[in-house]
Scaffold this motif. Sequence first.
Motif, short mmCIF file in Angstrom:
data_model
loop_
_atom_site.label_atom_id
_atom_site.label_comp_id
_atom_site.label_asym_id
_atom_site.label_seq_id
_atom_site.Cartn_x
_atom_site.Cartn_y
_atom_site.Cartn_z
N LEU A 9 -20.85 -3.07 -11.79
CA LEU A 9 -21.97 -4.19 -11.89
C LEU A 9 -20.98 -5.14 -11.04
CD1 LEU A 9 -24.55 -5.54 -12.41
CD2 LEU A 9 -23.31 -6.59 -14.39
N ALA A 10 -21.89 -5.51 -9.79
CA ALA A 10 -21.25 -6.66 -8.97
C ALA A 10 -22.08 -8.07 -9.18
CB ALA A 10 -21.41 -6.14 -7.51
N GLY A 11 -21.62 -9.00 -8.92
CA GLY A 11 -22.24 -10.28 -9.13
C GLY A 11 -22.16 -10.93 -10.31
N GLY A 12 -21.30 -10.50 -11.25
CA GLY A 12 -21.39 -11.02 -12.50
C GLY A 12 -20.75 -9.95 -13.71
N SER A 13 -20.25 -10.40 -14.70
CA SER A 13 -20.06 -9.42 -15.96
C SER A 13 -21.17 -9.15 -16.75
CB SER A 13 -18.68 -9.80 -16.89
OG SER A 13 -17.71 -10.16 -15.79
N PHE A 14 -22.01 -10.10 -16.99
CA PHE A 14 -23.08 -10.07 -18.13
C PHE A 14 -24.53 -10.15 -17.30
CE2 PHE A 14 -19.96 -10.33 -20.99
CZ PHE A 14 -18.76 -11.34 -20.79
N THR A 15 -25.48 -9.33 -18.23
CA THR A 15 -26.94 -9.63 -17.67
C THR A 15 -27.77 -10.35 -18.53
OG1 THR A 15 -27.48 -7.36 -18.50
CG2 THR A 15 -26.41 -7.44 -16.48
N TRP A 16 -27.24 -10.64 -19.77
CA TRP A 16 -28.16 -11.50 -20.69
C TRP A 16 -27.25 -12.62 -21.29
CZ3 TRP A 16 -27.05 -12.21 -25.74
CH2 TRP A 16 -28.33 -12.85 -26.69
N SER A 17 -27.98 -13.70 -21.50
CA SER A 17 -27.31 -14.77 -22.28
C SER A 17 -28.45 -15.44 -23.28
CB SER A 17 -26.66 -15.86 -21.13
OG SER A 17 -27.67 -16.32 -20.66
N SER A 18 -27.83 -15.88 -24.34
CA SER A 18 -28.82 -16.34 -25.35
C SER A 18 -29.03 -18.08 -24.83
CB SER A 18 -27.96 -16.64 -26.66
OG SER A 18 -27.02 -17.55 -26.55
N LEU A 19 -30.29 -18.50 -25.10
CA LEU A 19 -30.72 -19.75 -24.86
C LEU A 19 -30.53 -20.68 -25.89
CD1 LEU A 19 -33.81 -18.74 -22.98
CD2 LEU A 19 -31.80 -19.24 -22.05
N ARG A 20 -29.55 -20.26 -26.88
CA ARG A 20 -29.20 -21.29 -28.00
C ARG A 20 -27.92 -21.96 -27.61
NH1 ARG A 20 -30.25 -15.86 -30.47
NH2 ARG A 20 -32.16 -16.04 -31.41
N ASP A 21 -27.71 -22.96 -28.83
CA ASP A 21 -26.64 -23.78 -28.63
C ASP A 21 -25.42 -23.01 -28.41
OD1 ASP A 21 -28.14 -25.93 -28.78
OD2 ASP A 21 -27.86 -26.34 -30.82
#
Length: 189
Positions: free
Chosen positions: A41-53
């Motif tokens: 994967l190019a452009g970053g390591s993760f494809t999802w992130s939580s929107l919580r604190d």
Amino acid sequence: MGGDFNVVRFAWERTGNVSSKREMEVFSEFINSLNLVDLPLAGGSFTWSSLRDKLSQSRLDQYLMSLECLECWPDVRQIRLPKNISDHNPIVLRCQAISGGPRPFRFFDHWLEQKDYVGIICDTCSSQRDIEIGKLLSCCQSRSRDWVRKTKDNETSELGRLENRQAELENEVARGINAVSYHDELRSI
């Protein structure tokens, strides 16, 4: 195949929440059993992130490709794009062709099942008996490309004709005309 698999393969593909080791093993076994390749994967390591604190990130979205596809498109890459309103980053596949000279000629065995193709090659060989083998192969290649182009054009025309006929029949059925004829004709196609 691509999408949100909702599981990671390796522990380093997730921060915050801990993944089940068994889930990771099952996902890896699935990929290996189908002889798929997990593209980098190019452009970053993760494809999802939580929107919580508490920030959690994972690599849930990805494309998996067969070895056969990679042979055809060896320069394919998956690239993570910036997030918009979703908690998932979009992923795109890009294939940057490198100009390596003329396009290679590919021959498919099923062409030999087509009598018109075999006839074209036989005619070419018999009419070009006195030339060197390299020029003969070049003539056969040229005739093959012409045949493929013509065959594709004919198939496209026939497909268009069938699609038009299907639309006509669907219109008749919508108006209550020839419903039985519609099903009979579709079965024959």
